[in-house]
Structures are given as C-alpha cells and as structure tokens.
Design a protein around this motif. Sequence first.
Motif, PDB file in Angstrom:
ATOM      1  N   PHE A  31       0.831  -1.201   0.000  1.00  0.00           N
ATOM      2  CA  PHE A  31       0.000   0.000   0.000  1.00  0.00           C
ATOM      3  C   PHE A  31       0.868   1.255   0.000  1.00  0.00           C
ATOM      4  O   PHE A  31       0.609   2.194  -0.746  1.00  0.00           O
ATOM      5  N   ARG A  32       1.886   1.268   0.852  1.00  0.00           N
ATOM      6  CA  ARG A  32       2.770   2.431   0.916  1.00  0.00           C
ATOM      7  C   ARG A  32       3.397   2.701  -0.461  1.00  0.00           C
ATOM      8  O   ARG A  32       3.456   3.840  -0.902  1.00  0.00           O
ATOM      9  N   ALA A  33       3.844   1.655  -1.137  1.00  0.00           N
ATOM     10  CA  ALA A  33       4.456   1.806  -2.460  1.00  0.00           C
ATOM     11  C   ALA A  33       3.470   2.355  -3.493  1.00  0.00           C
ATOM     12  O   ALA A  33       3.885   2.935  -4.500  1.00  0.00           O
ATOM     13  N   ASN A  34       2.172   2.188  -3.236  1.00  0.00           N
ATOM     14  CA  ASN A  34       1.134   2.666  -4.149  1.00  0.00           C
ATOM     15  C   ASN A  34       0.413   3.908  -3.620  1.00  0.00           C
ATOM     16  O   ASN A  34      -0.679   4.243  -4.086  1.00  0.00           O
ATOM     17  N   ASN A  35       1.016   4.562  -2.634  1.00  0.00           N
ATOM     18  CA  ASN A  35       0.465   5.790  -2.049  1.00  0.00           C
ATOM     19  C   ASN A  35      -0.947   5.620  -1.501  1.00  0.00           C
ATOM     20  O   ASN A  35      -1.798   6.492  -1.659  1.00  0.00           O
ATOM     21  N   ILE A  36      -1.189   4.481  -0.881  1.00  0.00           N
ATOM     22  CA  ILE A  36      -2.482   4.206  -0.263  1.00  0.00           C
ATOM     23  C   ILE A  36      -2.308   4.324   1.242  1.00  0.00           C
ATOM     24  O   ILE A  36      -1.455   3.648   1.830  1.00  0.00           O
ATOM     25  N   LYS A  37      -3.115   5.161   1.852  1.00  0.00           N
ATOM     26  CA  LYS A  37      -3.069   5.305   3.305  1.00  0.00           C
ATOM     27  C   LYS A  37      -3.709   4.069   3.932  1.00  0.00           C
ATOM     28  O   LYS A  37      -4.668   3.514   3.399  1.00  0.00           O
ATOM     29  N   TYR A  38      -3.179   3.681   5.071  1.00  0.00           N
ATOM     30  CA  TYR A  38      -3.692   2.488   5.746  1.00  0.00           C
ATOM     31  C   TYR A  38      -3.569   2.674   7.252  1.00  0.00           C
ATOM     32  O   TYR A  38      -2.844   3.546   7.732  1.00  0.00           O
TER      33      TYR A  38
END
Length: 172
Positions: A22-29
Amino acid sequence: MPVFISYRQKDRQVAFAISEKFRANNIKYYLDVVDEESLTTDDITSVITKNIQRCTHLIAVISANTKGSWWVPFEIGEATIISRRICSYAYKTEGAPLLRSTIDIYKSFLPEYLHKWPILVNERDIDAFIRQYKSDKEESITLESLGSISSRLESLSAYGADQFHKNLKASL
C-alpha cells in the motif's frame, strides 16, 4: 480513504507486507502496531472502532492462525455494520500463496460469512484490490467535486460497498 488492515499477531509479517505494498502505491492504511494510541490506551476497543470508522476499506488477513482470534471477527463485524469495503487475504500459514485455482478448496477453510466478500489469495489479487481501490477513490473524488452531500454519502453507502465488491470479484 484509508484501508484498515485486520490481522492476528501471528500473521504480523503478512500484514506488514500488505502495508508495504500500500505504501508503495500511495495508499493510506491503518495498522495498529504503528499507531501510538493503540499501543498506549487502556480502551483498545474504542481506538479500533474509531479507526475502522475513519477507514473506507478493510482487509482481513486470514490463515489457520486466525482461529481463536476475537479481534479479527470483531473488526470485520464493525466494518460490516458501517458498510465498509471488505476483503479477506487468505494464505497458507507456511507462507506459500494460494493459486487462484485452489480458491474453492480454501473457501472450505474460511468461515462462511467471509465468502460474501472478495477473497484475495496472492500478490496479483492484492494488485487487483489496489486497482479497484484507486478506481473507487477516483469515483469518490468525482462525486465530491459535484458538491452533493447525498452523492458523497452514497459513495460510502452499502450500495458503494456492494459495487466495489462486485467489481473486485469480477477482476479476480
């Protein structure tokens, strides 16, 4: 539009791997072990509930380790009540990813209530989730630009969640 990652402590490494994707795809989690409040509170139930409400999506890491967990079913239940987009990431405990052709066999291991939502079993499926998440996010941004409160609420409604689930299942 953060994604809540639900998992049992024994599956922490898998949860971390998903969070890195997710971090690599700019997705907040949201991941409890990187949240200071969840590490220091006396009321973890309220912290978990608050963070599920802040998220639009939930991925539950499911393995043989999940049996006996009280938190994973609780988190899935909380997300269900408020119509969040829910998926399971099912994997064999020895770490080998499942092949899509074995999903029916693995479904027999999963609790029946999880069959309702998309079941992700490998990295390709996580990539499909990410694509659908981004599509969902773009649609939400478009609805917000219309300025209609009812449109924004609809994007977070059960209908919006059902559409996400339907589209993701079709792409798997």
